[in-house]
Design a protein around this motif. Structure first.
Motif, PDB file in Angstrom:
ATOM      1  N   VAL A 152      66.924   3.648 -32.318  1.00 34.36           N
ATOM      2  CA  VAL A 152      66.961   4.019 -33.739  1.00 34.36           C
ATOM      3  C   VAL A 152      66.555   2.845 -34.624  1.00 34.36           C
ATOM      4  CG1 VAL A 152      68.437   4.861 -35.603  1.00 34.36           C
ATOM      5  CG2 VAL A 152      68.760   5.743 -33.284  1.00 34.36           C
ATOM      6  N   ASN A 153      66.838   1.623 -34.187  1.00 30.18           N
ATOM      7  CA  ASN A 153      66.665   0.420 -35.010  1.00 30.18           C
ATOM      8  C   ASN A 153      65.724  -0.580 -34.316  1.00 30.18           C
ATOM      9  OD1 ASN A 153      66.978  -1.745 -36.765  1.00 30.18           O
ATOM     10  ND2 ASN A 153      69.131  -2.110 -36.264  1.00 30.18           N
ATOM     11  N   PRO A 154      64.439  -0.251 -34.159  1.00 31.40           N
ATOM     12  CA  PRO A 154      63.539  -1.133 -33.401  1.00 31.40           C
ATOM     13  C   PRO A 154      63.313  -2.492 -34.055  1.00 31.40           C
ATOM     14  CG  PRO A 154      62.281   0.613 -34.474  1.00 31.40           C
ATOM     15  CD  PRO A 154      63.734   0.967 -34.622  1.00 31.40           C
ATOM     16  N   ASP A 155      63.274  -2.540 -35.384  1.00 31.31           N
ATOM     17  CA  ASP A 155      63.093  -3.836 -36.061  1.00 31.31           C
ATOM     18  C   ASP A 155      64.263  -4.766 -35.742  1.00 31.31           C
ATOM     19  OD1 ASP A 155      60.935  -2.559 -37.195  1.00 31.31           O
ATOM     20  OD2 ASP A 155      61.850  -2.362 -39.187  1.00 31.31           O
ATOM     21  N   GLY A 156      65.465  -4.217 -35.813  1.00 31.86           N
ATOM     22  CA  GLY A 156      66.648  -5.023 -35.533  1.00 31.86           C
ATOM     23  C   GLY A 156      66.714  -5.466 -34.082  1.00 31.86           C
ATOM     24  N   VAL A 157      66.394  -4.553 -33.169  1.00 28.07           N
ATOM     25  CA  VAL A 157      66.417  -4.895 -31.740  1.00 28.07           C
ATOM     26  C   VAL A 157      65.448  -6.041 -31.452  1.00 28.07           C
ATOM     27  CG1 VAL A 157      65.832  -4.085 -29.423  1.00 28.07           C
ATOM     28  CG2 VAL A 157      67.194  -2.635 -30.948  1.00 28.07           C
ATOM     29  N   MET A 158      64.247  -5.959 -31.990  1.00 27.21           N
ATOM     30  CA  MET A 158      63.268  -7.010 -31.717  1.00 27.21           C
ATOM     31  C   MET A 158      63.640  -8.319 -32.411  1.00 27.21           C
ATOM     32  SD  MET A 158      61.683  -5.480 -29.562  1.00 27.21           S
ATOM     33  CE  MET A 158      60.768  -6.955 -29.146  1.00 27.21           C
ATOM     34  N   LEU A 159      64.338  -8.225 -33.528  1.00 29.60           N
ATOM     35  CA  LEU A 159      64.838  -9.432 -34.196  1.00 29.60           C
ATOM     36  C   LEU A 159      65.841 -10.155 -33.290  1.00 29.60           C
ATOM     37  CD1 LEU A 159      64.878 -11.116 -36.828  1.00 29.60           C
ATOM     38  CD2 LEU A 159      66.751  -9.629 -37.602  1.00 29.60           C
ATOM     39  N   VAL A 160      66.737  -9.395 -32.673  1.00 29.28           N
ATOM     40  CA  VAL A 160      67.715  -9.991 -31.764  1.00 29.28           C
ATOM     41  C   VAL A 160      67.025 -10.571 -30.531  1.00 29.28           C
ATOM     42  CG1 VAL A 160      69.676  -9.492 -30.242  1.00 29.28           C
ATOM     43  CG2 VAL A 160      69.617  -8.533 -32.558  1.00 29.28           C
ATOM     44  N   LYS A 212      59.417   6.233 -39.325  1.00 32.56           N
ATOM     45  CA  LYS A 212      59.041   4.825 -39.197  1.00 32.56           C
ATOM     46  C   LYS A 212      60.176   3.936 -39.684  1.00 32.56           C
ATOM     47  CE  LYS A 212      53.992   5.187 -39.499  1.00 32.56           C
ATOM     48  NZ  LYS A 212      53.752   4.619 -38.163  1.00 32.56           N
ATOM     49  N   SER A 213      60.213   2.753 -39.107  1.00 33.55           N
ATOM     50  CA  SER A 213      61.216   1.768 -39.515  1.00 33.55           C
ATOM     51  C   SER A 213      60.760   1.063 -40.800  1.00 33.55           C
ATOM     52  CB  SER A 213      61.406   0.744 -38.402  1.00 33.55           C
ATOM     53  OG  SER A 213      60.217  -0.040 -38.259  1.00 33.55           O
ATOM     54  N   VAL A 214      61.597   0.194 -41.304  1.00 33.39           N
ATOM     55  CA  VAL A 214      61.246  -0.582 -42.500  1.00 33.39           C
ATOM     56  C   VAL A 214      59.952  -1.359 -42.275  1.00 33.39           C
ATOM     57  CG1 VAL A 214      61.944  -2.500 -43.990  1.00 33.39           C
ATOM     58  CG2 VAL A 214      63.623  -0.776 -43.307  1.00 33.39           C
ATOM     59  N   ASP A 215      59.814  -1.986 -41.117  1.00 37.01           N
ATOM     60  CA  ASP A 215      58.617  -2.779 -40.816  1.00 37.01           C
ATOM     61  C   ASP A 215      57.464  -1.943 -40.275  1.00 37.01           C
ATOM     62  OD1 ASP A 215      59.422  -5.185 -41.761  1.00 37.01           O
ATOM     63  OD2 ASP A 215      59.687  -6.170 -39.809  1.00 37.01           O
ATOM     64  N   GLY A 216      57.604  -0.631 -40.282  1.00 35.85           N
ATOM     65  CA  GLY A 216      56.489   0.237 -39.920  1.00 35.85           C
ATOM     66  C   GLY A 216      56.390   0.597 -38.450  1.00 35.85           C
ATOM     67  N   ARG A 217      57.412   0.271 -37.670  1.00 35.99           N
ATOM     68  CA  ARG A 217      57.395   0.681 -36.262  1.00 35.99           C
ATOM     69  C   ARG A 217      57.709   2.172 -36.162  1.00 35.99           C
ATOM     70  NH1 ARG A 217      59.700  -4.662 -35.849  1.00 35.99           N
ATOM     71  NH2 ARG A 217      58.518  -5.963 -34.351  1.00 35.99           N
ATOM     72  N   ASN A 218      57.031   2.844 -35.243  1.00 34.17           N
ATOM     73  CA  ASN A 218      57.299   4.265 -35.027  1.00 34.17           C
ATOM     74  C   ASN A 218      58.675   4.462 -34.406  1.00 34.17           C
ATOM     75  OD1 ASN A 218      54.803   5.164 -35.978  1.00 34.17           O
ATOM     76  ND2 ASN A 218      53.839   4.921 -33.990  1.00 34.17           N
ATOM     77  N   LEU A 219      59.358   5.503 -34.828  1.00 33.68           N
ATOM     78  CA  LEU A 219      60.628   5.910 -34.235  1.00 33.68           C
ATOM     79  C   LEU A 219      60.355   7.103 -33.333  1.00 33.68           C
ATOM     80  CD1 LEU A 219      62.851   5.762 -37.446  1.00 33.68           C
ATOM     81  CD2 LEU A 219      62.414   3.935 -35.786  1.00 33.68           C
ATOM     82  N   TYR A 220      60.757   6.986 -32.073  1.00 34.54           N
ATOM     83  CA  TYR A 220      60.360   7.969 -31.064  1.00 34.54           C
ATOM     84  C   TYR A 220      61.520   8.845 -30.616  1.00 34.54           C
ATOM     85  CZ  TYR A 220      55.914   5.539 -30.475  1.00 34.54           C
ATOM     86  OH  TYR A 220      54.669   4.990 -30.684  1.00 34.54           O
ATOM     87  N   SER A 221      61.154  10.087 -30.341  1.00 34.83           N
ATOM     88  CA  SER A 221      62.015  11.006 -29.608  1.00 34.83           C
ATOM     89  C   SER A 221      61.221  11.514 -28.402  1.00 34.83           C
ATOM     90  CB  SER A 221      62.409  12.184 -30.496  1.00 34.83           C
ATOM     91  OG  SER A 221      62.884  13.270 -29.724  1.00 34.83           O
ATOM     92  N   ILE A 222      61.932  11.809 -27.320  1.00 36.10           N
ATOM     93  CA  ILE A 222      61.293  12.488 -26.198  1.00 36.10           C
ATOM     94  C   ILE A 222      62.181  13.654 -25.780  1.00 36.10           C
ATOM     95  CG2 ILE A 222      62.274  10.862 -24.520  1.00 36.10           C
ATOM     96  CD1 ILE A 222      59.759  11.404 -22.778  1.00 36.10           C
ATOM     97  N   LYS A 223      61.563  14.800 -25.644  1.00 36.11           N
ATOM     98  CA  LYS A 223      62.265  16.000 -25.195  1.00 36.11           C
ATOM     99  C   LYS A 223      62.121  16.099 -23.681  1.00 36.11           C
ATOM    100  CE  LYS A 223      61.939  21.062 -25.382  1.00 36.11           C
ATOM    101  NZ  LYS A 223      61.099  22.196 -25.834  1.00 36.11           N
ATOM    102  N   LEU A 224      63.230  16.357 -23.008  1.00 33.29           N
ATOM    103  CA  LEU A 224      63.220  16.557 -21.559  1.00 33.29           C
ATOM    104  C   LEU A 224      63.783  17.932 -21.264  1.00 33.29           C
ATOM    105  CD1 LEU A 224      62.917  15.467 -18.624  1.00 33.29           C
ATOM    106  CD2 LEU A 224      65.253  14.601 -18.826  1.00 33.29           C
ATOM    107  N   GLY A 225      62.992  18.764 -20.630  1.00 30.66           N
ATOM    108  CA  GLY A 225      63.447  20.107 -20.281  1.00 30.66           C
ATOM    109  C   GLY A 225      62.691  21.183 -21.034  1.00 30.66           C
ATOM    110  N   THR A 226      62.942  22.419 -20.645  1.00 32.34           N
ATOM    111  CA  THR A 226      62.252  23.563 -21.251  1.00 32.34           C
ATOM    112  C   THR A 226      63.232  24.564 -21.851  1.00 32.34           C
ATOM    113  OG1 THR A 226      62.225  24.701 -19.094  1.00 32.34           O
ATOM    114  CG2 THR A 226      60.294  23.360 -19.665  1.00 32.34           C
TER     115      THR A 226
END
Length: 543
Positions: free
Chosen positions: A350-358, A277-291
């Motif tokens: 990686v930085n959703p709080d910062g991205v949304m701030l911008v 989670k980010s500082v402001d509590g947003r989830n940090l996501y990963s997605i796996k593609l492939g097997t």
């Protein structure tokens, strides 16, 4: 002798009761259309009308019998065209389904689970609403089977009753026919009756595939248990194999919706994971593609104003997934074959709080006044690089952290490395995520300079290997390789190269644009250059 005497008394009482009931019709109580079922093997007591002689006939257990008359202790029933009496204690009332086993139309008496067969197990996938008529296509055990969207569903029989002679209402409106489209629910949604849109047929959750039979106004037309149903179009994602719209400012919420949609359409070869989670509590996501068992990783938007890197990774993911499903190639790479060997892990923001701030300003933060203060009182955050509490995330990794040059002593828009390595939850999440895996190489995407950083104190064969891969990336993108230099540190790539001894790269995707986001007009050319980067790295041997 005692048992024989008791049996004689029971026979005598039954004989007289039967005799009296047949003789005195005025004492009978007629029960129209009453049916009973024998609980066990029971005796039918029969009186010969001509001789008055009493006899008994055995009735099997679970035999359905129609009641003609009844008295206090017995029912008079027909069995094999013979009228006789059976003790009430030996039978139970028949259910409506036992009386009408061949009826197709039934009513749901209470909100009931809608069950789908998934790998041999019935799983709850919604509810069918009470007082709704459906048509069964079969039965299994204690369930009725109905046709449901593009599959079949199961409903508990005990919560339904047959409707003799019932018919499903047919809509009289003009429905636009379409070639069958495949859709998927974006969110929990209602299916309403096409005849009366105020009547809800069923409620179903997100990520259910559906076959669309037609269109009417703002609705898609579906079929549920013989009913024509409507689903609001805005609740449906159509199968397009193109789910990401990477133009413009691509927000955190758009990213989440697209990750969920991609995972829903490609469940066999994608997997979404929350890695922190980010500082402001947003989830940090990963997605796996492939097997594939081999693994690589790509990340973006360490720096807030460099959010176009998220657009690049999400579009890359979208096109790779499409090619995987269709078994097509990208830039000559056989995507499915390659991703069956090597899985790619995307961490697109990686930085959703910062991205949304911008993108949205101070009100996107939990503490708007605090970020304005960190920004020297300005409400213009277009130049912001740091996370929401003013720490530069790409100066946070434990690689020569204490000697990072150009550090600003206080939190703010850029270049403050924090109080210690890994102090920020976003960095710690990616650090832990990387340590949990065995990535054979990695890229951290940044935005300004048209250059590739690849070197961090490698020597010998490691230097030769990493430069060779960097040269391939340079040839594909046209970006210049940054010459080896001493110093640096604190970056994700620096830490990865130093600790993992594997190839790591920082790719700056655009010409230098200064302290601001990359103009949207640059995206198409950037995407063309970077589309095969993940495949180039996936194709590299693990060594």
């Amino acid at each position: 002798m005692k048992k024989l005497f008791i049996s004689f008394i029971v026979f005598f009482l039954t004989f007289n009761m039967v005799k009296d009931v047949f003789a005195e019709a005025s004492t009978d109580q007629v029960v129209p259309e009453k049916w009973v079922v024998t609980l066990e093997v029971a005796e039918l007591t029969v009186q010969n009308v001509e001789t008055g002689e009493i006899s008994t006939v055995q009735i099997p257990a679970n035999q359905l019998l129609k009641v003609e008359k009844e008295d206090t202790e017995v029912f008079f029933v027909q069995y094999n065209e013979t009228l006789g009496s059976v003790l009430k204690s030996k039978v139970r009332d028949a259910t409506l389904w036992e009386i009408n086993p061949t009826e197709k139309v039934f009513k749901v008496m209470a909100n009931t689970n809608l069950l789908l067969n998934e790998n041999g197990k019935l799983v709850n996938k919604g509810i069918v609403k009470s007082n709704t008529l459906f048509e069964k296509i079969g039965e299994k055990d204690q369930y009725l089977i109905i046709q449901y969207l593009n599959t079949t569903a199961y409903i508990e029989k005990n919560n339904t009753v047959p409707v003799p002679g019932g018919k499903i209402p047919v809509p009289t409106i003009s429905i636009k026919a379409v070639k069958i489209k495949v859709g998927m629910t974006k969110r929990a949604t209602k299916i309403v009756n096409a005849v009366n849109k105020s009547n809800i047929i069923a409620e179903i959750p997100a990520s259910q595939r559906i076959d669309i039979k037609g269109e009417y106004d703002s609705f898609y037309v579906v079929k549920v248990g013989g009913n024509t149903g409507f689903i609001t179009k805005t609740n449906i994602s159509l199968k397009t194999n193109n789910y990401v719209n990477p133009s413009g400012d691509y927000s955190y919420n758009e990213m989440i919706a697209d990750l969920q949609e991609l995972n829903a359409w490609y469940p066999s070869f994608t997997k979404v994971e929350i890695i922190g989670k980010s500082v402001d509590g947003r989830n940090l996501y990963s997605i796996k593609l492939g097997t594939g068992k081999e693994e690589i990783s790509l990340n973006a938007s360490h720096h807030a104003r460099e959010h176009m890197t998220t657009n690049v990774l999400m579009e890359m993911l979208d096109q790779y997934a499409n090619a995987y499903e269709k078994n097509t190639k990208i830039n000559g790479y056989d995507v499915k074959k390659l991703l069956t060997r090597t899985s790619i892990y995307f961490v697109p923001m990686v930085n959703p709080d910062g991205v949304m701030l911008v993108q949205e300003g101070a009100n996107s933060a939990k503490n708007p006044s605090q970020v304005i203060k960190l920004n020297n009182g300005s409400k213009n955050f277009k130049a912001w690089k740091a996370n929401i509490r003013g720490v530069d995330l790409n100066r946070q990794y434990p690689a020569n952290w204490s000697k990072i040059s150009g550090n600003k002593p206080k939190p703010g828009p850029d270049n403050h490395k924090g109080s210690k390595p890994l102090s920020e939850p976003e960095v710690k999440a990616l650090y832990d995520f990387t340590n949990k895996h065995n990535f054979k190489n990695t890229v951290a995407y940044h935005s300004s300079g048209n250059i590739i950083f690849w070197h961090y104190n490698q020597k010998g064969s490691q230097f030769t290997r990493d430069k060779a891969i960097a040269t391939k990336l340079s040839k594909q993108t046209g970006y210049s390789l940054v010459a080896p230099a001493k110093g640096g540190g604190g970056g994700y790539k620096d830490w990865y190269v130093a600790v993992k001894k594997r190839p790591g790269f920082t790719i700056e995707i655009s010409p230098y644009v200064g302290n601001k986001p990359v103009p949207h007009s640059y995206f198409n050319s950037i995407m063309k250059k970077n589309l095969p980067i993940g495949l180039i790295l996936a194709a590299e041997p693990s060594k």
